[in-house]
Scaffold this motif. Structure first.
Motif, mmCIF file in Angstrom:
data_model
loop_
_atom_site.group_PDB
_atom_site.id
_atom_site.type_symbol
_atom_site.label_atom_id
_atom_site.label_comp_id
_atom_site.label_asym_id
_atom_site.label_seq_id
_atom_site.Cartn_x
_atom_site.Cartn_y
_atom_site.Cartn_z
ATOM 1 N N VAL A 128 -7.329 5.674 -5.654
ATOM 2 C CA VAL A 128 -6.229 6.465 -5.708
ATOM 3 C C VAL A 128 -5.012 6.427 -4.924
ATOM 4 O O VAL A 128 -5.352 6.219 -3.639
ATOM 5 N N THR A 129 -3.928 6.178 -5.380
ATOM 6 C CA THR A 129 -2.720 5.838 -4.388
ATOM 7 C C THR A 129 -1.647 6.966 -4.776
ATOM 8 O O THR A 129 -1.135 6.897 -5.954
ATOM 9 N N SER A 130 -1.152 7.905 -3.937
ATOM 10 C CA SER A 130 -0.085 8.713 -4.241
ATOM 11 C C SER A 130 1.020 8.142 -3.780
ATOM 12 O O SER A 130 1.233 7.543 -2.598
ATOM 13 N N LYS A 161 -11.466 6.355 -3.750
ATOM 14 C CA LYS A 161 -10.886 6.022 -2.519
ATOM 15 C C LYS A 161 -9.476 6.396 -2.376
ATOM 16 O O LYS A 161 -8.716 5.605 -3.115
ATOM 17 N N LEU A 162 -9.019 7.331 -1.586
ATOM 18 C CA LEU A 162 -7.924 7.912 -1.571
ATOM 19 C C LEU A 162 -6.768 7.346 -0.349
ATOM 20 O O LEU A 162 -7.227 7.423 0.662
ATOM 21 N N THR A 163 -5.776 6.916 -0.683
ATOM 22 C CA THR A 163 -4.542 6.744 0.246
ATOM 23 C C THR A 163 -3.396 7.169 -0.306
ATOM 24 O O THR A 163 -3.102 7.581 -1.321
ATOM 25 N N SER A 164 -2.310 6.855 0.528
ATOM 26 C CA SER A 164 -1.062 7.084 0.207
ATOM 27 C C SER A 164 0.135 5.913 0.477
ATOM 28 O O SER A 164 -0.039 5.556 1.599
ATOM 29 N N ALA A 165 1.229 5.771 -0.341
ATOM 30 C CA ALA A 165 2.200 4.801 -0.163
ATOM 31 C C ALA A 165 3.304 5.539 0.671
ATOM 32 O O ALA A 165 4.199 4.594 1.191
ATOM 33 N N LYS A 185 -2.050 4.368 5.484
ATOM 34 C CA LYS A 185 -2.685 3.384 6.321
ATOM 35 C C LYS A 185 -4.018 4.166 6.683
ATOM 36 O O LYS A 185 -4.738 3.881 7.814
ATOM 37 N N MET A 186 -4.517 5.042 5.782
ATOM 38 C CA MET A 186 -5.879 5.765 5.987
ATOM 39 C C MET A 186 -6.364 5.670 4.749
ATOM 40 O O MET A 186 -5.945 5.694 3.594
ATOM 41 N N GLU A 187 -7.724 6.066 4.615
ATOM 42 C CA GLU A 187 -8.500 6.198 3.406
ATOM 43 C C GLU A 187 -9.580 7.396 3.480
ATOM 44 O O GLU A 187 -10.264 7.543 4.374
ATOM 45 N N LEU A 265 -3.741 -3.758 -5.546
ATOM 46 C CA LEU A 265 -4.477 -4.339 -4.420
ATOM 47 C C LEU A 265 -4.644 -5.749 -4.320
ATOM 48 O O LEU A 265 -5.158 -6.210 -3.444
ATOM 49 N N GLU A 266 -4.120 -6.678 -5.219
ATOM 50 C CA GLU A 266 -3.930 -8.087 -5.271
ATOM 51 C C GLU A 266 -3.063 -8.329 -3.797
ATOM 52 O O GLU A 266 -2.955 -9.567 -3.361
ATOM 53 N N TRP A 267 -2.033 -7.788 -3.707
ATOM 54 C CA TRP A 267 -1.063 -7.948 -2.727
ATOM 55 C C TRP A 267 -0.812 -6.838 -1.686
ATOM 56 O O TRP A 267 -0.484 -7.209 -0.493
ATOM 57 N N VAL A 268 -1.227 -5.597 -1.702
ATOM 58 C CA VAL A 268 -1.357 -4.388 -0.655
ATOM 59 C C VAL A 268 -2.148 -3.566 -0.971
ATOM 60 O O VAL A 268 -2.573 -3.070 -2.039
ATOM 61 N N ASN A 269 -2.878 -3.124 -0.072
ATOM 62 C CA ASN A 269 -3.942 -1.892 -0.081
ATOM 63 C C ASN A 269 -3.227 -0.918 1.143
ATOM 64 O O ASN A 269 -3.308 -1.358 2.553
ATOM 65 N N HIS A 270 -2.648 0.100 0.773
ATOM 66 C CA HIS A 270 -1.900 1.072 1.666
ATOM 67 C C HIS A 270 -2.962 1.716 2.520
ATOM 68 O O HIS A 270 -2.515 2.428 3.530
ATOM 69 N N ALA A 271 -4.136 1.587 2.361
ATOM 70 C CA ALA A 271 -5.251 2.184 3.409
ATOM 71 C C ALA A 271 -5.422 1.359 4.642
ATOM 72 O O ALA A 271 -5.850 1.813 5.594
ATOM 73 N N GLU A 272 -4.942 0.016 4.535
ATOM 74 C CA GLU A 272 -4.990 -0.914 5.698
ATOM 75 C C GLU A 272 -3.954 -0.411 6.640
ATOM 76 O O GLU A 272 -2.837 -0.481 6.204
#
Length: 330
Positions: A128-130, A161-165, A185-187, A265-272
């Motif tokens: 989940v990306t907000s 698995k939740l994170t935010s952009a 940058k957190m999950e 998620l192929e090019w960015v995972n905001h949780a990292e």
């Protein structure tokens, strides 16, 4: 008489105003929401006990020790208190706190795991990306991404698995469970289960501003047959999402529903922690406040307290004026 009629009308309006309220929290559609409802009910029972006892004692004391003609000149004797009563009225609140704390802590720890009864079922994972002002749901196992809606199979644990952009927000599906924060940058993680097929409402519950208040989405719980059919249809017919389209998608806009046959998620995972930042403060005019970007690279070096800065400038000016020529050559 008019005052009595007015009070009665107001009381009737107040009582009837709640008749159409949809108390979703008290109509759980899954084991997680059911656990939360049971905890709420347990708390309400103790609150009711406290209210009834306190108001009952208040009414009794006011009535028993009211002023009457036969005790007009009564002077109560000086007393040093009762040790027994002091132990009672100190011990009762402690017992109430214990009665509330134990089930609360137990439930909170249980909610972090797969719900009881579903341990043997393989959960599906949804990232989940907000964003501003939309919800993005990624299914890495199926290569699917949706915007502002998600489909899930009934009677199956879902590992969110939740994170935010962008900013910190909060996802809440009241019929299925409690809220959980999304942070860049957190999950964070949350398990939910829908007992049976149905459409459930979800939204952002964080106070971010006007644009975020409309961040709503639908959760459609389907039978396993319908869910598998939907997955197959999306994989075969939905368009691919490009990185350029995704960056445009993250800008502050309200959108309808979108579906893609791949995930960001192929090019960015905001949780990292080292993921790219996609905030667009210059586009926040919708709020009446455009936003602010810092001029210096290290934000902590900026002087955030303008009052202290003005005070310091004033003191420096007074010091220069007070010493006159002492500073003229520096």
């Amino acid at each position: 008489m008019k005052y009595k009629i007015g009070i009665l009308a107001l009381l009737t309006t107040f009582l009837l105003s709640g008749c159409e309220t949809n108390m979703v929290v008290f109509e759980p559609q899954g084991p997680v929401a059911r656990s939360i409802m049971e905890l709420i009910n347990w708390s309400l029972i103790w609150m009711l006990i406290v209210v009834v006892v306190v108001f009952g004692l208040f009414a009794y004391i006011v009535w028993k020790y009211r002023e009457k003609p036969e005790n007009m000149d009564y002077e109560p004797p000086e007393e040093h208190g009762s040790t027994l009563l002091e132990v009672i009225w100190t011990g009762i609140p402690i017992l109430i706190v214990i009665a509330l704390t134990i089930p609360t802590v137990t439930t909170l720890y249980e909610l972090e795991e797969v719900p009881k009864g579903y341990e043997d079922k393989e959960p599906i994972t949804i990232h989940v990306t907000s964003a501003d002002w939309k919800w993005i749901f990624s299914y890495p196992e199926y290569g699917i991404e949706t915007v502002n809606y998600m489909n899930i199979p009934e009677d199956t644990p879902v590992n969110f698995k939740l994170t935010s952009a962008s900013t910190m927000q909060s996802m809440w599906i009241p019929a299925l469970g409690g809220q959980k924060y999304t942070m860049g940058k957190m999950e964070t993680q949350m398990y939910l289960v829908a007992d049976h097929p149905g459409s459930y409402f979800g939204r952002n519950t964080n106070f971010n501003g006007r644009g975020y208040a409309d961040m709503e989405f639908e959760v459609l719980a389907q039978t396993h047959e319908d869910f598998n059919e939907w997955v197959k249809e999306v994989q075969e017919t939905a368009p691919k999402l490009t990185e350029e389209e995704y960056e445009e998608l993250l800008k502050p806009t309200h959108l309808g529903r979108l579906t893609f046959s791949n995930t960001h998620l192929e090019w960015v995972n905001h949780a990292e922690m080292d993921s790219k930042t996609y905030t667009n403060p210059e586009l926040y005019r919708y709020h009446g406040y455009q936003g602010k970007t810092f001029e210096e690279e290290d934000n902590y070096k900026n002087d955030h307290n303008e009052d202290d800065k003005d005070k310091k400038d004033k003191e420096d000016k007074e010091q220069v004026e007070g010493h006159g020529g002492d500073h003229s050559g520096h």
